[in-house]
Design a protein around this motif. Structure first.
Motif, short mmCIF file in Angstrom:
data_model
loop_
_atom_site.label_atom_id
_atom_site.label_comp_id
_atom_site.label_asym_id
_atom_site.label_seq_id
_atom_site.Cartn_x
_atom_site.Cartn_y
_atom_site.Cartn_z
N LEU A 77 -83.86 -14.44 -63.75
CA LEU A 77 -83.49 -13.80 -65.01
C LEU A 77 -82.60 -12.59 -64.80
O LEU A 77 -81.69 -12.33 -65.61
N THR A 78 -82.84 -11.84 -63.72
CA THR A 78 -82.10 -10.58 -63.54
C THR A 78 -81.50 -10.41 -62.15
O THR A 78 -80.85 -9.40 -61.89
N MET A 79 -81.70 -11.37 -61.24
CA MET A 79 -81.21 -11.18 -59.87
C MET A 79 -79.68 -11.06 -59.83
O MET A 79 -78.98 -11.66 -60.65
N SER A 80 -79.20 -10.29 -58.89
CA SER A 80 -77.76 -10.13 -58.70
C SER A 80 -77.22 -11.27 -57.83
O SER A 80 -77.99 -11.99 -57.18
N GLN A 81 -75.91 -11.40 -57.80
CA GLN A 81 -75.29 -12.41 -56.93
C GLN A 81 -75.59 -12.12 -55.47
O GLN A 81 -75.87 -13.04 -54.69
N SER A 82 -75.55 -10.85 -55.09
CA SER A 82 -75.81 -10.51 -53.69
C SER A 82 -77.25 -10.84 -53.30
O SER A 82 -77.50 -11.31 -52.19
#
Length: 293
Positions: free
Chosen positions: A84-89
């Motif tokens: 839901l909120t994870m970044s691409q990195s």
């Protein structure tokens, strides 16, 4: 009531998604204790599945696999909502490609060849989709079966589409793929679901008569898209690596059942190597093989 339950749960799902990993997995351990030791969620199903699949193991060995599976199931549930909120990195750090496997997908894209990916509910397939869409040039499509709850169904769809993945409802699979033939794509089929016994291909899988969806094979042969088997192995807690290999370069030349047999056997090999990260709580063997087969 579905809407009330969903909107009450939604803030907690977002809360889980922003927790640091050490706290997320600490919470997962608590959840595991509750569903395994206290509630005993589907323990009978899991125990029977393991007993029939691994008769060569001792009861003590199967109990070890079962407990590890429940720990993994809780991790997987919380990791899924991390999307839901994870970044691409974060996504690329926690789920990465095997170098040769990434080259394989790049070669297909360079040759302008669409492919079919076949895989099972093994490892974190949700995170694998994110990584594929972030690192591969071809458009990823995932075949999915809509959830009965429309609110959670919309949430899951939005999660899967965050990094560019597109979804195809199961009933629209061939029509959509045929319409998109001019696009260079990879279409992922989850192969270890339970089809109707009368319409399935039957084989031996984990020591049991098992029905297999024939849709993957039928579509691959009609479109003549290479069939690539993908596996998402857990390297350590919270970290995964994607491995892939081509099973059939020219599916149109295969015989009936050849593709279904090959990808089922390949999945079995992967499960035997890391049995705790497959969905043993799934009622995979609820149908009996018809007499005529």
């Amino acid at each position: 009531m579905q809407a009330v339950g969903f909107y009450l749960a939604l803030p907690f799902l977002y809360l889980f998604s922003v927790l640091p990993s050490w706290l997320l997995y600490g919470f997962s351990d608590v959840v595991c204790f509750l569903i395994y030791d206290v509630a005993g969620y589907r323990k009978k199903v899991v125990s029977e599945n393991l007993q029939r699949s691994f008769p060569e193991k001792t009861e003590a060995e199967r109990r070890i696999v079962m407990r590890r599976f429940y720990h993994y199931l809780c991790d997987l549930f919380l990791e899924t909502f991390k999307t839901l909120t994870m970044s691409q990195s974060f996504a690329l750090k926690h789920c990465s490609f095997d170098e040769e496997s990434l080259k394989l997908f790049n070669r297909y894209y360079a040759s302008k060849q669409s492919i079919i990916i076949v895989m099972g509910h093994f490892g974190n397939w949700e995170w694998a989709g994110n990584t594929f869409s972030l690192q591969c040039s071809q458009q990823l499509y995932v075949i999915y079966h809509p959830l009965a709850n429309p609110y959670y169904n919309k949430l899951i769809i939005n999660m899967r589409k965050r990094f560019g993945t597109r979804l195809i409802p199961m009933k629209d699979t061939f029509r959509t793929m045929a319409l998109n033939r001019k696009e260079i794509s990879s279409t992922a089929f989850i192969a270890d679901q339970t089809p109707s016994p009368e319409k399935a291909y039957w084989t031996r899988f984990l020591n049991q008569d098992t029905p297999v969806f024939t849709g993957t094979e039928t579509i691959a042969r009609k479109l003549n898209y290479p069939v690539v088997f993908a596996s998402v192995k857990r390297i350590r807690r919270g970290y995964y690596r994607i491995f892939a290999e081509t099973l059939f370069e020219t599916p149109a030349l295969t015989t009936d059942g050849e593709i279904s047999e090959a990808h089922t056997k390949k999945l079995e090999q992967e499960i035997r190597q890391q049995p705790e990260i497959w969905l043993w709580s799934h009622r995979r063997w609820k149908h009996k093989k018809p007499e005529r087969q």
